[in-house]
Design an enzyme around this catalytic site. Structure first.
Site, PDB file in Angstrom:
ATOM      1  N   GLU A 145       0.877  -1.185   0.000  1.00 17.31           N
ATOM      2  CA  GLU A 145       0.000   0.000   0.000  1.00 17.31           C
ATOM      3  C   GLU A 145       0.903   1.220   0.000  1.00 17.31           C
ATOM      4  OE1 GLU A 145      -2.715   0.415   3.404  1.00 17.31           O
ATOM      5  OE2 GLU A 145      -2.503   2.584   3.188  1.00 17.31           O
ATOM      6  N   ARG A 202       0.864  10.255   0.736  1.00 16.91           N
ATOM      7  CA  ARG A 202       1.321  11.293   1.665  1.00 16.91           C
ATOM      8  C   ARG A 202       2.504  12.026   1.089  1.00 16.91           C
ATOM      9  NH1 ARG A 202       1.039   8.207   7.494  1.00 16.91           N
ATOM     10  NH2 ARG A 202      -0.965   7.245   7.050  1.00 16.91           N
ATOM     11  N   THR A 229      -3.941   6.260   2.174  1.00 17.99           N
ATOM     12  CA  THR A 229      -4.160   7.659   2.554  1.00 17.99           C
ATOM     13  C   THR A 229      -4.841   8.424   1.414  1.00 17.99           C
ATOM     14  OG1 THR A 229      -2.049   7.447   3.776  1.00 17.99           O
ATOM     15  CG2 THR A 229      -3.108   9.576   3.844  1.00 17.99           C
ATOM     16  N   LYS A 287     -10.912  -1.074   6.787  1.00 20.81           N
ATOM     17  CA  LYS A 287      -9.725  -0.779   7.591  1.00 20.81           C
ATOM     18  C   LYS A 287     -10.215  -0.346   8.980  1.00 20.81           C
ATOM     19  CE  LYS A 287      -5.991   2.640   7.724  1.00 20.81           C
ATOM     20  NZ  LYS A 287      -4.908   3.243   6.968  1.00 20.81           N
TER      21      LYS A 287
HETATM   22  C1  3PG Z   1      -1.722   4.212   8.062  1.00 17.29           C
HETATM   23  O1  3PG Z   1      -1.350   5.055   7.266  1.00 17.29           O
HETATM   24  O2  3PG Z   1      -2.564   3.360   7.785  1.00 17.29           O
HETATM   25  C2  3PG Z   1      -1.172   4.241   9.428  1.00 17.29           C
HETATM   26  O3  3PG Z   1      -0.737   5.525   9.740  1.00 17.29           O
HETATM   27  C3  3PG Z   1      -0.074   3.270   9.619  1.00 17.29           C
HETATM   28  O4  3PG Z   1       0.145   3.260  10.963  1.00 17.29           O
HETATM   29  P1  3PG Z   1       1.531   2.790  11.613  1.00 17.29           P
HETATM   30  O5  3PG Z   1       2.578   3.679  11.065  1.00 17.29           O
HETATM   31  O6  3PG Z   1       1.295   2.938  13.091  1.00 17.29           O
HETATM   32  O7  3PG Z   1       1.735   1.359  11.212  1.00 17.29           O
END
Ligand code: 3PG
Length: 205
Positions: free
Chosen positions: A31, A35, A59, A119
Site C-alpha cells: 500500500e 502522503r 491515505t 480498515k
Molecule cells: C496508516 O497510514 O494506515 C497508518 O498511519 C499506519 O500506521 P503505523 O505507522 O502505526 O503502522
C-alpha cells in the site's frame, strides 16, 4: 496475504528496490500512501516492474487522488476514514476500496455501500484488540484490517481474531529504513511477519 505494508516513499527511485525487498520477504503486496508527491510514480514503477505484486494506494483523501492512483496502476484503494466520495468513485471504477472505520456508525455507512472489508483505524490508539473484539461482534459479515500501531509484538493478537482479515502497518517498511536504503532489513522484517501470519493461521485451523 494477511499483511498490508503501509509505505511512505519520498523518492520514487526507491520503489523498485522496495518492491524487490517485499517480494523477497514473501509478501507480494504493498500500500503506497498518497502522503508524498512520489506516490503515483512509485505505484506505476512497482506495478510495471513487478506485475505479480498487488499494489494499492493508501491515505486516499479525495476522489481525485483515487483517480490518479488508479491511473498509475493501483489495484486497490485504502483510506483513513469513510469518505463517501472516495468510496463511490472506487465502486464506480470497480476498484476494491477499504475505507477506515472506528465506530458502529461508520461501519454501518460502509455496510450501506455493501462493503465487507474495512480498515480499522487507528487500531491501537482507539482501544486495540479488545475494542475491535467488541465493535466487530454485531457485524459478523465484516472483516477488518487493523492499522495504526500494529507491530511485530501485537500482530499475533490481532491476527488471532476471526474478524481480522489482515493487519496493516508501517513497521515492516518504515520510511527511515527506506530513506537509509536498508532493504535487507525490510526483507527481514517482512519475512518475520509473513512467518507469523503462517504460524497463526496454522494454529487457527
Ligand atoms: C496508516 O497510514 O494506515 C497508518 O498511519 C499506519 O500506521 P503505523 O505507522 O502505526 O503502522
Amino acid at each position: 496475504m494477511g499483511l498490508v505494508p503501509v509505505i511512505v516513499i519520498n523518492d520514487a527511485e526507491d520503489a523498485i528496490p522496495l518492491g524487490k525487498a517485499l517480494a523477497e520477504g514473501g509478501l507480494p503486496g504493498a500500500e503506497v500512501t498518497f502522503r508524498t508527491a512520489a506516490a503515483a510514480q512509485a505505484i506505476r514503477a512497482i506495478s510495471e516492474k513487478f506485475p505479480a505484486v498487488l499494489v494499492g494506494a493508501g491515505t486516499v483523501l479525495t476522489a481525485q487522488q483515487a483517480k490518479e492512483a488508479i491511473s498509475a496502476g493501483a489495484q486497490f484503494v485504502v483510506a483513513p476514514g469513510f469518505n463517501i466520495r472516495v468510496v463511490d468513485f472506487c465502486l464506480e471504477q470497480q476498484i476494491p476500496v477499504f475505507p477506515g472505520v472506528c465506530t458502529p456508525t461508520e461501519i454501518e455507512a460502509a455496510l450501506d455501500k455493501a462493503l465487507s472489508v474495512l480498515k480499522f483505524f487507528p487500531a491501537e490508539a482507539i482501544g486495540g484488540v479488545s475494542y475491535l473484539k467488541a465493535i466487530s461482534a454485531p457485524y459478523s459479515t465484516v472483516r477488518f484490517i487493523p492499522t495504526g500501531g500494529v507491530n511485530a509484538e501485537n500482530l499475533r493478537q490481532y491476527l488471532s481474531l476471526s474478524a481480522v482479515l489482515a493487519c496493516g502497518g508501517s513497521w515492516m517498511v518504515s520510511s527511515q529504513l527506506i530513506a537509509a536504503r536498508q532493504f535487507d532489513e525490510i526483507t527481514r522484517r517482512v519475512s518475520e511477519a509473513v512467518n507469523l501470519v503462517k504460524q497463526v493461521r496454522e494454529g487457527l485451523k
